[in-house]
Motif scaffolding. Structure first.
Motif, PDB file in Angstrom:
ATOM      1  N   LYS A  13     -11.912  -8.661  10.500  1.00  7.73           N
ATOM      2  CA  LYS A  13     -10.936  -9.742  10.639  1.00  7.73           C
ATOM      3  C   LYS A  13      -9.528  -9.217  10.382  1.00  7.73           C
ATOM      4  CE  LYS A  13      -9.941 -14.441   9.023  1.00  7.73           C
ATOM      5  NZ  LYS A  13     -10.350 -15.525   8.096  1.00  7.73           N
ATOM      6  N   VAL A  14      -9.380  -8.380   9.355  1.00  2.14           N
ATOM      7  CA  VAL A  14      -8.069  -7.796   9.050  1.00  2.14           C
ATOM      8  C   VAL A  14      -7.664  -6.829  10.155  1.00  2.14           C
ATOM      9  CG1 VAL A  14      -6.788  -6.336   7.427  1.00  2.14           C
ATOM     10  CG2 VAL A  14      -8.356  -8.074   6.564  1.00  2.14           C
ATOM     11  N   ASN A  15      -8.617  -6.044  10.662  1.00  2.97           N
ATOM     12  CA  ASN A  15      -8.331  -5.093  11.743  1.00  2.97           C
ATOM     13  C   ASN A  15      -7.847  -5.811  12.997  1.00  2.97           C
ATOM     14  OD1 ASN A  15      -8.639  -2.369  11.006  1.00  2.97           O
ATOM     15  ND2 ASN A  15     -10.848  -2.603  10.875  1.00  2.97           N
ATOM     16  N   ALA A  16      -8.423  -6.975  13.258  1.00  2.00           N
ATOM     17  CA  ALA A  16      -8.082  -7.717  14.478  1.00  2.00           C
ATOM     18  C   ALA A  16      -6.753  -8.451  14.362  1.00  2.00           C
ATOM     19  CB  ALA A  16      -9.195  -8.715  14.803  1.00  2.00           C
ATOM     20  N   ASP A  17      -6.188  -8.517  13.161  1.00  2.00           N
ATOM     21  CA  ASP A  17      -4.922  -9.210  12.943  1.00  2.00           C
ATOM     22  C   ASP A  17      -3.780  -8.400  13.559  1.00  2.00           C
ATOM     23  OD1 ASP A  17      -2.854 -10.732  12.101  1.00  2.00           O
ATOM     24  OD2 ASP A  17      -3.094 -10.342   9.962  1.00  2.00           O
ATOM     25  N   THR A  18      -3.129  -8.973  14.561  1.00  2.00           N
ATOM     26  CA  THR A  18      -2.058  -8.257  15.269  1.00  2.00           C
ATOM     27  C   THR A  18      -0.683  -8.471  14.642  1.00  2.00           C
ATOM     28  OG1 THR A  18      -1.864 -10.140  16.777  1.00  2.00           O
ATOM     29  CG2 THR A  18      -3.278  -8.310  17.473  1.00  2.00           C
ATOM     30  N   SER A  19      -0.612  -9.295  13.619  1.00  2.00           N
ATOM     31  CA  SER A  19       0.680  -9.532  12.964  1.00  2.00           C
ATOM     32  C   SER A  19       1.112  -8.286  12.204  1.00  2.00           C
ATOM     33  CB  SER A  19       0.584 -10.718  12.004  1.00  2.00           C
ATOM     34  OG  SER A  19      -0.331 -10.440  10.961  1.00  2.00           O
ATOM     35  N   SER A  20       2.407  -8.153  12.033  1.00  5.44           N
ATOM     36  CA  SER A  20       2.944  -6.962  11.361  1.00  5.44           C
ATOM     37  C   SER A  20       3.043  -7.188   9.860  1.00  5.44           C
ATOM     38  CB  SER A  20       4.321  -6.620  11.939  1.00  5.44           C
ATOM     39  OG  SER A  20       5.172  -7.731  11.821  1.00  5.44           O
ATOM     40  N   SER A  21       1.951  -7.636   9.299  1.00  2.00           N
ATOM     41  CA  SER A  21       1.941  -7.909   7.859  1.00  2.00           C
ATOM     42  C   SER A  21       1.980  -6.603   7.078  1.00  2.00           C
ATOM     43  CB  SER A  21       0.687  -8.705   7.503  1.00  2.00           C
ATOM     44  OG  SER A  21       0.569  -8.832   6.107  1.00  2.00           O
ATOM     45  N   GLY A  22       2.800  -6.567   6.066  1.00  2.00           N
ATOM     46  CA  GLY A  22       2.944  -5.355   5.262  1.00  2.00           C
ATOM     47  C   GLY A  22       1.742  -5.088   4.391  1.00  2.00           C
ATOM     48  N   ASN A  23       0.992  -6.149   4.059  1.00  2.00           N
ATOM     49  CA  ASN A  23      -0.165  -5.917   3.185  1.00  2.00           C
ATOM     50  C   ASN A  23      -1.448  -5.600   3.945  1.00  2.00           C
ATOM     51  OD1 ASN A  23       1.424  -7.948   2.729  1.00  2.00           O
ATOM     52  ND2 ASN A  23       0.038  -9.292   1.756  1.00  2.00           N
ATOM     53  N   LYS A  24      -1.415  -5.412   5.261  1.00  2.00           N
ATOM     54  CA  LYS A  24      -2.632  -5.163   6.037  1.00  2.00           C
ATOM     55  C   LYS A  24      -3.365  -3.918   5.526  1.00  2.00           C
ATOM     56  CE  LYS A  24      -4.353  -4.633  10.750  1.00  2.00           C
ATOM     57  NZ  LYS A  24      -4.024  -4.682  12.192  1.00  2.00           N
ATOM     58  N   LEU A  25      -2.585  -2.842   5.337  1.00  2.00           N
ATOM     59  CA  LEU A  25      -3.181  -1.592   4.856  1.00  2.00           C
ATOM     60  C   LEU A  25      -3.750  -1.765   3.460  1.00  2.00           C
ATOM     61  CD1 LEU A  25      -3.696   1.334   5.650  1.00  2.00           C
ATOM     62  CD2 LEU A  25      -1.500   1.929   4.624  1.00  2.00           C
ATOM     63  N   ALA A  26      -3.012  -2.505   2.610  1.00  2.00           N
ATOM     64  CA  ALA A  26      -3.475  -2.726   1.236  1.00  2.00           C
ATOM     65  C   ALA A  26      -4.762  -3.545   1.222  1.00  2.00           C
ATOM     66  CB  ALA A  26      -2.385  -3.436   0.435  1.00  2.00           C
ATOM     67  N   LYS A  27      -4.842  -4.546   2.111  1.00  2.00           N
ATOM     68  CA  LYS A  27      -6.052  -5.370   2.204  1.00  2.00           C
ATOM     69  C   LYS A  27      -7.247  -4.530   2.640  1.00  2.00           C
ATOM     70  CE  LYS A  27      -3.824  -9.793   3.297  1.00  2.00           C
ATOM     71  NZ  LYS A  27      -3.627 -10.812   4.367  1.00  2.00           N
ATOM     72  N   LEU A  28      -7.018  -3.697   3.666  1.00  2.26           N
ATOM     73  CA  LEU A  28      -8.102  -2.842   4.166  1.00  2.26           C
ATOM     74  C   LEU A  28      -8.585  -1.886   3.081  1.00  2.26           C
ATOM     75  CD1 LEU A  28      -6.902  -1.944   7.784  1.00  2.26           C
ATOM     76  CD2 LEU A  28      -8.936  -3.258   7.150  1.00  2.26           C
ATOM     77  N   LEU A  29      -7.638  -1.310   2.356  1.00  3.79           N
ATOM     78  CA  LEU A  29      -7.987  -0.370   1.287  1.00  3.79           C
ATOM     79  C   LEU A  29      -8.804  -1.057   0.201  1.00  3.79           C
ATOM     80  CD1 LEU A  29      -7.690   2.485   0.183  1.00  3.79           C
ATOM     81  CD2 LEU A  29      -5.573   1.774  -0.927  1.00  3.79           C
ATOM     82  N   ALA A  30      -8.408  -2.288  -0.151  1.00  2.00           N
ATOM     83  CA  ALA A  30      -9.128  -3.035  -1.186  1.00  2.00           C
ATOM     84  C   ALA A  30     -10.553  -3.359  -0.741  1.00  2.00           C
ATOM     85  CB  ALA A  30      -8.371  -4.315  -1.515  1.00  2.00           C
ATOM     86  N   LEU A  31     -10.705  -3.762   0.524  1.00  2.00           N
ATOM     87  CA  LEU A  31     -12.031  -4.107   1.050  1.00  2.00           C
ATOM     88  C   LEU A  31     -12.920  -2.868   1.154  1.00  2.00           C
ATOM     89  CD1 LEU A  31     -10.952  -6.620   3.847  1.00  2.00           C
ATOM     90  CD2 LEU A  31     -12.213  -7.174   1.752  1.00  2.00           C
ATOM     91  N   GLN A  32     -12.334  -1.759   1.618  1.00  2.00           N
ATOM     92  CA  GLN A  32     -13.109  -0.517   1.716  1.00  2.00           C
ATOM     93  C   GLN A  32     -13.527  -0.028   0.339  1.00  2.00           C
ATOM     94  OE1 GLN A  32     -14.391   0.781   4.213  1.00  2.00           O
ATOM     95  NE2 GLN A  32     -13.156   0.497   6.053  1.00  2.00           N
ATOM     96  N   THR A  33     -12.652  -0.218  -0.645  1.00  5.48           N
ATOM     97  CA  THR A  33     -12.987   0.173  -2.022  1.00  5.48           C
ATOM     98  C   THR A  33     -14.171  -0.635  -2.540  1.00  5.48           C
ATOM     99  OG1 THR A  33     -10.674   0.763  -2.465  1.00  5.48           O
ATOM    100  CG2 THR A  33     -12.100   0.383  -4.374  1.00  5.48           C
TER     101      THR A  33
END
Length: 324
Positions: A80-100
């Protein structure tokens, strides 16, 4: 003389025993039997201990079931985060948290371990045995001197070795656990090729990705790689088709029909749904299977597959898993 009288007395005593006495003795023997000890495995990453032979109750697999469910949920959130096309600054942080969080649960390696453990929970059957039985039942055989080209997606072990005289197997997985299994993502595997396999096996594979469109892409990829007259075998948890608000057995069959594959065999066990399809047509450009409620009810799950003509043009999402 004394010994003879003792034997006679013992015999007469035993003849006076009632059926109730023998029942009590049987109960005592059962109590004296050594209770089976659980076989447990500790996983270093997750810190979880799972028992395989504790009892015959549902508690036997409660830990593995909850972990599998949580990993599936994390996959949905990641996609869901990967599919988000918005330029949100926390996208990478969200992905990192979920992968962790996913790694804390043991990651792909632990998921593979749980998948093997769950085989017994899903009927204690290896899907390759079912595939072989259906191939023979439907007289799917190679021409004389040739072999069937079989692709085993999300392979945890090397099946079909004993059938090497008439089956040439290619086994792939994102994280191979055994030599002989290729490291590959099914969605990008031989992407530029078409009609190269006689048999494609997707056993507990389609249900792993969290994104419904990714699942649809897997169906399309299978149809593209399958030769005309070839077969695609699918195994899914029964609840995905029998208790989903977005999917039924009939809708699933219709999806494959739009890809030129007709259902040859369909049956269900207590936990799983088994499907065999044969490619008899071509892939339609008019396939439209959006996310749509087809089976309403508050107790239904949200498993869904989206298959549309535009699916093939959609950018691929990384970090997908091919086995369950």
């Amino acid at each position: 003389m004394l010994r003879t009288m003792t034997k006679i007395a013992a015999a007469s005593t035993s003849s006076l025993k009632t059926p109730h006495d023998s029942t009590k003795a049987a109960k005592r023997r059962r109590k004296q039997r050594k209770k089976p000890q659980p076989i447990t495995v500790n996983h270093a990453k997750s810190g979880v201990t799972i028992g395989f032979k504790e009892t015959k109750s549902k508690k036997r697999y409660k830990n593995s079931a909850s972990h599998i469910s949580r990993i599936h949920q994390l996959n949905k959130e990641i996609e869901k985060v990967n599919a988000d096309t918005s330029s949100s600054g926390n996208k990478l942080a969200k992905l990192l948290a979920l992968q962790t969080q996913k790694e804390q649960l043991g990651g792909i390696e632990f998921y593979q371990f749980l998948s093997q453990a769950a085989e017994g929970r899903h009927g204690n059957i290896n899907s390759s045995k079912w595939v072989l039985a259906k191939l023979k039942e439907n007289n799917v055989r190679p021409a004389q001197g040739a072999t069937l080209q079989l692709l085993d997606v999300g392979a945890l072990s090397l099946n079909y070795e004993r059938q090497s005289k008439w089956i040439e197997r290619t086994a792939i997985d994102l994280n191979p656990k055994q030599a002989g299994i290729q490291r590959a993502d099914f969605l990008t595997f031989k992407k530029s090729c078409e009609s190269i396999y006689d048999v494609i096996v997707l056993s507990l594979v389609i249900n792993f990705p969290g994104d419904p469109r990714t699942r649809g892409e897997m169906l399309l990829q299978a149809a593209q790689l399958c030769r005309h007259g070839g077969c695609v075998f699918v195994v899914l948890p029964l609840a995905c088709l029998s208790n989903s608000r977005y999917l039924t057995h009939e809708r699933f069959h219709a999806m494959f029909a739009s890809l030129g594959l007709e259902v040859v065999n369909s049956h269900c066990s207590r936990k799983l749904s088994y499907k065999m399809f044969r490619k008899t047509g071509t892939i339609s450009d008019n396939r439209i299977f959006p996310k749509k409620v087809v089976n309403s009810g508050s107790n239904k799950n949200n498993f869904c597959i989206v298959l549309e003509a535009s699916s093939a043009d959609r950018p691929l999402v990384p970090n997908r898993r091919q086995n369950s």
